[in-house]
Motif scaffolding. Structure first.
Motif, short mmCIF file in Angstrom:
data_model
loop_
_atom_site.label_atom_id
_atom_site.label_comp_id
_atom_site.label_asym_id
_atom_site.label_seq_id
_atom_site.Cartn_x
_atom_site.Cartn_y
_atom_site.Cartn_z
N VAL A 94 25.61 64.34 12.75
CA VAL A 94 24.56 63.27 13.40
C VAL A 94 24.94 62.10 13.52
CG1 VAL A 94 23.97 62.94 10.81
CG2 VAL A 94 22.21 62.76 12.55
N GLN A 95 25.89 61.51 12.70
CA GLN A 95 26.07 60.15 13.05
C GLN A 95 26.75 59.91 14.45
OE1 GLN A 95 27.88 58.01 9.59
NE2 GLN A 95 26.39 58.57 8.16
N SER A 96 27.68 60.93 14.59
CA SER A 96 28.64 60.69 15.89
C SER A 96 27.48 60.90 17.30
CB SER A 96 29.71 61.70 15.89
OG SER A 96 29.16 62.88 15.85
N VAL A 97 26.70 61.75 16.90
CA VAL A 97 25.52 61.98 18.25
C VAL A 97 24.70 60.63 18.21
CG1 VAL A 97 23.47 63.36 18.68
CG2 VAL A 97 25.53 64.63 17.71
N MET A 98 24.26 60.24 17.12
CA MET A 98 23.54 59.00 17.02
C MET A 98 24.29 57.81 17.85
SD MET A 98 20.96 57.49 14.23
CE MET A 98 20.19 55.85 14.35
N ALA A 101 24.35 58.48 21.47
CA ALA A 101 22.99 58.35 21.91
C ALA A 101 22.73 56.83 22.09
CB ALA A 101 21.78 58.86 21.27
N SER A 102 23.05 55.99 21.31
CA SER A 102 22.93 54.69 21.20
C SER A 102 23.63 53.83 22.42
CB SER A 102 23.33 53.97 19.80
OG SER A 102 23.40 52.52 19.89
N MET A 103 24.91 54.31 22.58
CA MET A 103 25.75 53.79 23.67
C MET A 103 25.08 54.33 25.15
SD MET A 103 29.67 54.76 25.05
CE MET A 103 29.33 55.51 26.21
N MET A 104 24.65 55.49 25.08
CA MET A 104 24.07 55.99 26.22
C MET A 104 22.39 55.65 26.38
SD MET A 104 25.85 59.82 26.64
CE MET A 104 27.47 59.73 26.80
N GLN A 105 22.01 54.85 25.66
CA GLN A 105 20.73 54.23 25.49
C GLN A 105 19.53 55.33 25.70
OE1 GLN A 105 22.31 51.49 28.76
NE2 GLN A 105 20.45 50.19 27.98
N ILE A 106 19.77 56.18 24.90
CA ILE A 106 18.87 57.67 24.88
C ILE A 106 18.07 57.50 23.47
CG2 ILE A 106 18.49 60.24 25.18
CD1 ILE A 106 21.40 60.20 26.26
N LEU A 112 15.46 61.21 17.07
CA LEU A 112 15.59 62.45 16.28
C LEU A 112 16.73 62.48 15.09
CD1 LEU A 112 15.58 64.73 19.60
CD2 LEU A 112 13.99 65.01 17.36
N CYS A 113 17.71 61.77 15.64
CA CYS A 113 18.79 61.43 14.56
C CYS A 113 18.36 60.91 13.39
CB CYS A 113 19.99 60.71 15.05
SG CYS A 113 20.84 61.59 16.38
N CYS A 114 17.77 59.83 13.45
CA CYS A 114 17.02 59.12 12.48
C CYS A 114 16.09 59.95 11.38
CB CYS A 114 16.17 57.87 12.87
SG CYS A 114 17.15 56.51 13.35
N CYS A 126 22.91 58.44 0.35
CA CYS A 126 21.89 57.52 0.89
C CYS A 126 22.55 56.03 1.12
CB CYS A 126 20.81 56.95 -0.23
SG CYS A 126 21.17 56.66 -1.91
N LEU A 127 23.38 55.60 0.08
CA LEU A 127 24.16 54.51 0.38
C LEU A 127 25.11 54.10 2.01
CD1 LEU A 127 25.50 53.85 -3.24
CD2 LEU A 127 23.84 52.36 -1.86
N GLY A 128 25.75 55.45 2.25
CA GLY A 128 26.38 55.55 3.61
C GLY A 128 25.40 55.50 4.46
N ILE A 129 24.23 56.31 4.47
CA ILE A 129 23.25 56.31 5.50
C ILE A 129 22.59 54.78 5.76
CG2 ILE A 129 20.92 57.04 6.04
CD1 ILE A 129 21.51 59.84 4.97
N ARG A 130 22.56 54.01 4.58
CA ARG A 130 21.91 52.68 4.68
C ARG A 130 22.80 51.59 5.53
NH1 ARG A 130 22.46 49.00 -0.64
NH2 ARG A 130 24.71 49.15 0.24
N ASP A 131 24.31 51.94 5.30
CA ASP A 131 25.21 51.16 5.93
C ASP A 131 25.37 51.45 7.28
OD1 ASP A 131 25.61 50.02 3.29
OD2 ASP A 131 27.58 50.98 3.22
N PHE A 132 25.32 52.77 7.49
CA PHE A 132 25.32 53.33 8.86
C PHE A 132 24.18 52.65 9.75
CE2 PHE A 132 24.08 56.60 12.02
CZ PHE A 132 25.11 56.47 12.94
N ALA A 133 22.91 52.78 9.04
CA ALA A 133 21.66 52.31 9.74
C ALA A 133 21.95 50.82 10.12
CB ALA A 133 20.48 52.78 9.00
N HIS A 134 22.48 50.15 9.35
CA HIS A 134 22.67 48.60 9.43
C HIS A 134 23.43 48.49 10.66
CE1 HIS A 134 22.84 44.47 8.43
NE2 HIS A 134 24.46 44.52 8.73
N VAL A 135 24.52 49.28 10.76
CA VAL A 135 25.76 49.00 11.71
C VAL A 135 24.77 49.44 13.26
CG1 VAL A 135 27.76 50.09 12.92
CG2 VAL A 135 27.56 49.27 10.41
N MET A 136 24.04 50.46 13.04
CA MET A 136 23.29 50.72 14.42
C MET A 136 22.32 50.05 14.74
SD MET A 136 25.30 53.41 15.28
CE MET A 136 24.21 53.88 16.68
#
Length: 559
Positions: A94-98, A101-106, A112-114, A126-136
């Protein structure tokens, strides 16, 4: 053919063309994978591809286009989504797909990934998801993960991700007022687990973290017998200072003349967290005695010291009442004083140790159920002046007023209720003719009821509580038989399963959770009123007696 059918058929034909590599006019080369596609489809899917194919870039004419820095399977999943509108996700992808999608602006795929990450959030990730969401830059997901970390701190603090946090990240988490812990001892234990995971961490880091542990709020025995003997507090002068400040703060309540510099230093760390309330004690209110006397007595019990304590009595003797706690105020409402039902509401201030009268409910209710949801106190169903009720109402603390909310799907009294996040689960009860198995859930965000799977057994006058995100129900009355059986509803699978029964039958008893432990108290066994307090061992499934109520009681309020 209807337009909806046409769209479905058209998508299926596009997908087949892609699957057969028919009319494909471009190949995306990602890592070692070659993904055929149609330029027009990719341009319609993504502004990234539209800019690539509708400009004067070299890629406009090239058949093979190499894409760097992305995962091949993720790109394939994105391209497949263009042809099928289905997105294949897993916790591993899911993280690589997201990111793709972010790079391709979809944005559709990002959403859907969120959603997927929200639905697959656990204490371990949850801590990893939190950090990933911050980066994204996905701030809603970051906020949701942050809230999840607060709400599940006990389990989060035992995860590998927690042990890998740096000192500032640990401080950022444990310093929050909204941390959902029953007592400060849980925060202290979490910090010590973090320390023990890597003993080579800087002593200065440990001191910085300990400054945010609210030592003045831990139990005196834990402070003097456990913390004072921990090596950290024996060997580190700054940590010893925090200990001394906490001791001075606690001692000052008994000896005001001891107030000194250490006391003043401790005051900033003495602010209770939002979820402390009375979560470290069991509170028993009203009910009826062995001789059927209706009670006004009020008591508390500490499962940590096994100490019972009499409290100022309820201003009005009641049984079958509703009780709830919000912001360190205990509310007792409705119930019956003999054959007469009640609308009255009383509130007990735990800090001031006194009762106050509040605005009465809209309707007379006895054998009702009570809950706290969305900052409001709810009173649901019960027996009214002439019949079993379907009505429900909520109390607004700020305005001291009651208003009706959507009615129950069927009349019921003597039910049990729990709240998990924004969902209120109403289980079993009595409809005036028979005991019920049915369970309904109220979405308190939109105030809408729906049906959820029924219990295995019919139950009224039973107990219910939430442990580890699942709903435990036990005891009660079914077909005029006092029950000892227990079952658990797994919210994630929407299934009920039988678990270890109570040591004996109980109806009109109390079931509640403190920290991560389930307790049962009082009730009637079919022959006499009981006073024992039981503790559930979730590892073995066994129940053990840990103490007794001062007054044996049934059909009472337990918090």
């Amino acid at each position: 053919m209807e337009s909806k059918d046409f769209v479905t058929s058209f998508h299926a034909k596009l997908h087949q063309l892609w699957a057969d590599s028919e009319l494909c006019d471009v190949q995306l080369c990602v890592e070692e994978m070659v993904i055929p596609a149609h330029r027009i489809i990719l341009a319609a899917l993504s502004p990234y591809f539209k800019a690539m194919f509708c400009s004067h870039l070299n890629e406009r004419q090239e058949f093979q286009i190499r894409i760097q820095g992305l995962n091949a399977q993720a790109v394939k999943a994105v391209v497949q989504f263009a042809y099928t509108a289905d997105l294949c996700l897993s916790e591993e992808t899911v993280q690589s797909v997201m990111q793709t999608a972010s790079m391709m602006q979809i944005s559709a795929i990002e959403k859907l990934c969120c959603t997927f990450l929200l639905e697959h959030m656990y204490p371990e990730n949850c801590l990893g998801i939190r950090d990933f969401a911050h980066v994204m830059g996905c701030f809603e997901l970051k906020e949701a993960a942050d809230k999840y970390c607060e709400d599940h701190f006990f389990d989060v603090s035992q995860s590998e991700e927690f042990f890998q946090l740096n000192v500032d990240e640990v401080i950022g988490l444990i310093s929050r007022d909204g941390l959902r812990v029953a007592k400060e001892e849980e925060v202290y234990a979490a910090v010590m687990r973090w320390v023990e995971f890597d003993p080579e961490r800087s002593k200065q880091d440990i001191v910085r973290i300990m400054e945010h542990v609210r030592l003045p709020l831990v139990q005196w025995d834990f402070l003097t017998k456990k913390i004072s003997r921990d090596e950290l507090f024996v060997s580190n002068e700054e940590c010893r200072n925090y200990l001394q400040q906490a001791r001075a703060f606690q001692a000052s309540s008994y000896h005001p003349d001891l107030i000194n510099f250490a006391f003043n230093e401790a005051v900033p760390r003495s602010h209770p967290r939002a979820f402390f309330s009375a979560a470290d004690r069991l509170y028993s209110i009203g009910g009826e005695s062995s001789s059927r006397e209706i009670l006004s007595s009020f008591e508390s019990f500490s499962p940590y010291t096994n100490e019972a304590k009499e409290l100022p009595p309820l201003p009005e003797a009641k049984r079958s009442l509703g009780v709830a706690i919000l912001d360190k105020i205990i509310y007792a409402f409705g119930g019956a004083s003999g054959f007469q039902g009640s609308r009255t509401v009383h509130a007990f201030d735990i800090d001031k140790q006194e009762w106050q009268v509040k605005s009465p409910m809209c309707e007379v209710r006895s054998s009702l159920v009570a809950a706290v949801a969305c900052g409001n106190i709810l009173a649901l169903g019960g027996h009214g002046e002439n019949s079993v009720l379907t009505s429900a109402e909520k109390y607004n603390v700020e305005f001291n007023s009651w208003t009706f909310i959507p009615e129950l799907l069927e009349p019921r009294s003597m039910a049990a209720v729990v709240v998990i996040e924004s969902s209120l689960y109403l289980c079993g009860g009595y409809n005036g003719l028979e005991d019920l198995r049915s369970c309904h859930v109220l979405d308190t965000k939109i105030w809408q009821w729906s049906v959820c799977p029924s219990m295995n057994e019919r139950r009224s006058m039973h107990g219910a509580a939430v442990l580890d995100g699942n709903i435990y129900v036990a005891g009660g009355l079914g077909h005029n038989t006092c029950l000892s059986s227990a079952e658990v509803f797994h919210v994630s699978t929407q299934q009920w399963t039988v678990v270890q029964a109570l040591p004996g039958a109980r109806r009109g008893f109390g079931l509640t959770v403190i920290g991560d432990t389930l307790y049962a108290a009082g009730g009637h066994d079919g022959t006499s009123v009981q006073g024992s307090i039981l503790k559930y061992n979730k590892s073995t499934g066994d129940w053990a007696s840990i103490g007794h109520l001062i007054t044996k009681r049934g059909r009472f309020g337990l918090l």
